[in-house]
Structures are given as C-alpha cells and as structure tokens.
Design an enzyme around this catalytic site. Structure first.
Site, PDB file in Angstrom:
ATOM      1  N   LYS A   1       0.816  -1.214   0.000  1.00  0.00           N
ATOM      2  CA  LYS A   1       0.000   0.000   0.000  1.00  0.00           C
ATOM      3  C   LYS A   1       0.851   1.266   0.000  1.00  0.00           C
ATOM      4  O   LYS A   1       0.681   2.137  -0.850  1.00  0.00           O
ATOM      5  CB  LYS A   1      -0.934   0.002   1.207  1.00  0.00           C
ATOM      6  CG  LYS A   1      -1.722   1.297   1.322  1.00  0.00           C
ATOM      7  CD  LYS A   1      -2.267   1.487   2.724  1.00  0.00           C
ATOM      8  CE  LYS A   1      -3.003   2.786   2.806  1.00  0.00           C
ATOM      9  NZ  LYS A   1      -2.394   3.744   3.678  1.00  0.00           N
TER      10      LYS A   1
ATOM     11  N   PHE B   1      -5.380   1.245  -2.742  1.00  0.00           N
ATOM     12  CA  PHE B   1      -4.517   1.162  -1.567  1.00  0.00           C
ATOM     13  C   PHE B   1      -5.301   0.557  -0.409  1.00  0.00           C
ATOM     14  O   PHE B   1      -6.095   1.238   0.233  1.00  0.00           O
ATOM     15  CB  PHE B   1      -3.998   2.552  -1.200  1.00  0.00           C
ATOM     16  CG  PHE B   1      -3.447   3.318  -2.375  1.00  0.00           C
ATOM     17  CD1 PHE B   1      -2.565   2.730  -3.263  1.00  0.00           C
ATOM     18  CD2 PHE B   1      -3.828   4.618  -2.592  1.00  0.00           C
ATOM     19  CE1 PHE B   1      -2.058   3.427  -4.346  1.00  0.00           C
ATOM     20  CE2 PHE B   1      -3.326   5.344  -3.668  1.00  0.00           C
ATOM     21  CZ  PHE B   1      -2.442   4.741  -4.545  1.00  0.00           C
TER      22      PHE B   1
ATOM     23  N   ASP C   1      -6.510  -0.272   2.845  1.00  0.00           N
ATOM     24  CA  ASP C   1      -6.348   0.232   4.205  1.00  0.00           C
ATOM     25  C   ASP C   1      -7.639   0.039   4.992  1.00  0.00           C
ATOM     26  O   ASP C   1      -8.328  -0.957   4.811  1.00  0.00           O
ATOM     27  CB  ASP C   1      -5.885   1.685   4.191  1.00  0.00           C
ATOM     28  CG  ASP C   1      -6.903   2.653   3.586  1.00  0.00           C
ATOM     29  OD1 ASP C   1      -8.020   2.228   3.238  1.00  0.00           O
ATOM     30  OD2 ASP C   1      -6.591   3.842   3.481  1.00  0.00           O
TER      31      ASP C   1
ATOM     32  N   ASP D   1      -9.546   5.163  -5.821  1.00  0.00           N
ATOM     33  CA  ASP D   1      -9.214   5.131  -4.403  1.00  0.00           C
ATOM     34  C   ASP D   1      -9.157   6.552  -3.852  1.00  0.00           C
ATOM     35  O   ASP D   1      -9.748   6.843  -2.801  1.00  0.00           O
ATOM     36  CB  ASP D   1      -7.872   4.422  -4.213  1.00  0.00           C
ATOM     37  CG  ASP D   1      -7.471   4.262  -2.762  1.00  0.00           C
ATOM     38  OD1 ASP D   1      -7.292   5.302  -2.078  1.00  0.00           O
ATOM     39  OD2 ASP D   1      -7.306   3.133  -2.313  1.00  0.00           O
TER      40      ASP D   1
ATOM     41  N   TRP E   1     -11.547   7.774  -0.947  1.00  0.00           N
ATOM     42  CA  TRP E   1     -10.923   8.135   0.328  1.00  0.00           C
ATOM     43  C   TRP E   1     -11.307   9.568   0.698  1.00  0.00           C
ATOM     44  O   TRP E   1     -11.675   9.841   1.844  1.00  0.00           O
ATOM     45  CB  TRP E   1      -9.400   7.983   0.255  1.00  0.00           C
ATOM     46  CG  TRP E   1      -8.766   8.113   1.607  1.00  0.00           C
ATOM     47  CD1 TRP E   1      -8.513   7.113   2.495  1.00  0.00           C
ATOM     48  CD2 TRP E   1      -8.339   9.324   2.245  1.00  0.00           C
ATOM     49  NE1 TRP E   1      -7.947   7.619   3.640  1.00  0.00           N
ATOM     50  CE2 TRP E   1      -7.831   8.978   3.509  1.00  0.00           C
ATOM     51  CE3 TRP E   1      -8.331  10.659   1.868  1.00  0.00           C
ATOM     52  CZ2 TRP E   1      -7.319   9.909   4.400  1.00  0.00           C
ATOM     53  CZ3 TRP E   1      -7.824  11.598   2.764  1.00  0.00           C
ATOM     54  CH2 TRP E   1      -7.325  11.218   4.008  1.00  0.00           C
TER      55      TRP E   1
ATOM     56  N   GLN F   1     -13.834  11.053   4.024  1.00  0.00           N
ATOM     57  CA  GLN F   1     -13.488  12.042   5.034  1.00  0.00           C
ATOM     58  C   GLN F   1     -14.608  13.062   5.252  1.00  0.00           C
ATOM     59  O   GLN F   1     -14.607  13.777   6.243  1.00  0.00           O
ATOM     60  CB  GLN F   1     -12.210  12.787   4.635  1.00  0.00           C
ATOM     61  CG  GLN F   1     -11.021  11.890   4.422  1.00  0.00           C
ATOM     62  CD  GLN F   1     -10.695  11.026   5.625  1.00  0.00           C
ATOM     63  OE1 GLN F   1     -10.537  11.526   6.737  1.00  0.00           O
ATOM     64  NE2 GLN F   1     -10.591   9.728   5.426  1.00  0.00           N
TER      65      GLN F   1
END
Length: 176
Positions: free
Chosen positions: A53, A83, A85, A152, A156, A160
C-alpha cells in the site's frame, strides 16, 4: 530509509526514483525491497500476498506531484491497485459495494481489533482491491476511464466528508 538512500543513491532520492526508468512496477519493487519500512506483505493460506500500500501511494504521489511529467512520468500506471487500508472498505461497505460476513460485521461494529495478517484482515484488504477493479471496469463501460488509484483517491476523499453507517475495522499495523 535514509540509510538505504545514502548507501546506494548518495542520498539523492531522485536517483532512486529515476533508477526505475519511469516504470511504476520497477519502482514499487525497489521501494519494498530496498526500504523495509514499505514491505507490506502478508501470508494467506500459505500464499504470499503483496499489498504494498505505502509503496504504491509513494509512486502515485510522485506521479501527482509532478503532474505525470519528468520524475512523475510513469508509463505503466495501470500496474497500481487501490490502496488497501481501513477507510476504503468502510466506504465501499457504506455504498453497498462490499459486504461483510455477519461475524466480521459484528466485530467491526463492536470495535474488536482484527489482527494484522489474520485471514479476516487479508480478506478485507483483498476484497477492497478487487471491488475497485470491478468498479473501474463498470466505469470504463460508461466511458469513464480511471486508474485504480484515482478511484481510491476519490473514495478516500469522500470518506473524510460523510458520516458512514458503520465504523471502519480496527487493525494495529504500520502499513496503513
């Protein structure tokens, strides 16, 4: 990281990046082999699983910082995956793209730690990567062409800004 760069590249990170000859695949391999802090590899039922990652993020960040020019000119960006996570599976689950098994869902809701390298953790990360690949193909059919890492980034960033139904899974690790 500093010792490795000093020893082999005279402390010049640009030499390190350019030694990959504008190939993301080569640079990622060099990052995880020469900079052990980036060695994000797990074992799943006796199979080696390369998540890498942070190595992939480094390459995508170099690409973005240089607008795909000069040092950021990589000719094989399709090599990069999403990635894997904790936020990516959370938002994929929120939008109904990724579904957890009941026992795993219970652990996530109750904030029970999922051990790093456990089957559950590897499955969460792997499923997230594959979900993005399927999403990328669906978008391509709609005439929208993205790299996996760009999807991604979008998800991501969105993660948020919104309140999601469930918390993200908890895993204590240096890799995400």
């Amino acid at each position: 990281v500093s010792r490795a760069l000093l020893k082999k590249y005279q402390g010049d990170s640009m030499k390190f990046v350019l030694s990959a000859h504008h190939q993301a695949k080569i640079l990622i391999s060099k990052i995880f082999r020469e900079l052990p802090f980036f060695n994000d590899i797990s074992y799943y039922k006796n199979y080696k699983v390369y998540f890498l990652k942070r190595a992939q993020i480094l390459v995508s960040d170099i690409f973005a910082a240089f607008n795909g020019q000069g040092l950021g000119d990589f000719r094989d960006l399709d090599y990069l995956t999403a990635f894997a996570d904790y936020k990516l599976p959370q938002i994929l689950n929120h939008f109904g793209i990724l579904e957890y098994a009941q026992d795993l869902k219970r652990k996530i809701i109750n904030k029970i730690i999922i051990p790093p390298g456990s089957e559950e953790e590897i499955e969460i990360r792997s499923a997230s990567i594959w979900a993005i690949e399927y999403l990328k193909e669906a978008l391509k059919k709609e005439g929208k062409d993205f790299y996996s890492f760009q999807i991604d980034w979008i998800l991501w960033s969105k993660s948020q800004k919104i309140k999601m139904k469930f918390p993200h899974h908890l895993t204590k690790t240096i890799f995400y």
